[in-house]
Design an enzyme around this catalytic site. Sequence first.
Site: not given
Ligand code: ACO
Length: 343
Positions: A113, A261, A291
């Site tokens: 990214c 980004h 993204n």
């Molecule tokens: N729909 C519904 N529920 C979901 C989904 C979904 N798509 N995905 C996860 N959940 C659930 C999980 O299973 C979890 O359930 P549980 O509490 O029963 O275990 C709950 O939602 C919370 O999950 P978390 O992973 O804690 O959610 P979080 O608030 O952290 O959000 C996210 C997840 C959006 C992925 C976030 O962590 C994020 O944005 N991370 C960074 C991503 C990023 O910036 N990547 C960098 C660049 S990408 C690259 O370089 C290619």
Amino acid sequence: MMHSHIVGIGGYLPERIMTNHDLEKIVDTSDSWIRERTGISRRHIIGREQATSDMAAAAARQALADAGLTINDIDALIVATTTPDMIFPSTATIVQSKLDGKDFPAWDIQAVCSGFVYGLAHADCMIRAGMFRRVLLIGSEAMSRIVDWTDRTTCVLFGDGAGAVVLEGREQEGGVVGSVLHADGAYRDLLKAEHAHGHASPDSFHREGIDFATDAAGIAAVEMKGNEVFRVAVTKLGEVVNEILQRYELEDKDIDWLIPHQANIRIIQATARKLGMDMQRVAQTVKDHGNTSSASVPLALNELYRSGQLQPGQTILLEAFAGGFAWGANLIKWTKQGFSNGT
Ligand code: ACO
């Protein structure tokens, strides 16, 4: 002394739009979960017969037209991509040929990214050194080809597209002020994909109108420990924006536009808060693009430019965070005349 000025900008988004409601039919998710956690409502998905190079070429054509140049006015072509058409030849050479370019060097860079931010730093250094006068820099990604469409924790996050800029060396003051780049491979297991797969793939596993990188044999694609990535991204982006401002002796208040980004609206908001910036001064495309990895910064720049809001004399800050981890930022003193109503 030579300065690198952006003289042309272009973007391309594939026709097909996949909404959060479309995703509800594929994985156990909901529109409200995706919007609340990420800010994403929809994303574009590459056509079945298209490749990363096709999107790159389309964005490049728009950037060249915007600059009033043709492909053979270019001295070097760089494509930042995580989803190359093939392992080799480079996507950049394929793009060169699709644009009828000849002879000038063309190569890919891979910083996930952060590819565009890294690429801008490369191109700027080569222009300053007098190696090239004009560089066509493209970020293009078919992320839909490398996500696991059975994994709700990752497949809802990504989209496809391409953005491009033409950089030109001029003695005129302004343009790219400078860049700061970092990487720390100790974090490599938190975000990774083990297979490249950006080419048009009529034989791949096909469902709900999309190509699945995860085939019947269950070959793994993007894997991410989202929570941990989120935490490190917010910290490192906060540090890198401070670092670049200090290095080039600017203050928060000197920044007119932040072009981050587009991974997650909450990460974008955290960086804007760190800079004390109103969200009105922050380019935001994550809602409609998801993204798009290395394409996200040039696509956001393209939208801001075509909205007519970028004006000569303004200072803009680009930043990105990526798998690796690899992250960085660029500062630009904008010199291109504002775009208005397509003129
Ligand atoms: N729909 C519904 N529920 C979901 C989904 C979904 N798509 N995905 C996860 N959940 C659930 C999980 O299973 C979890 O359930 P549980 O509490 O029963 O275990 C709950 O939602 C919370 O999950 P978390 O992973 O804690 O959610 P979080 O608030 O952290 O959000 C996210 C997840 C959006 C992925 C976030 O962590 C994020 O944005 N991370 C960074 C991503 C990023 O910036 N990547 C960098 C660049 S990408 C690259 O370089 C290619």
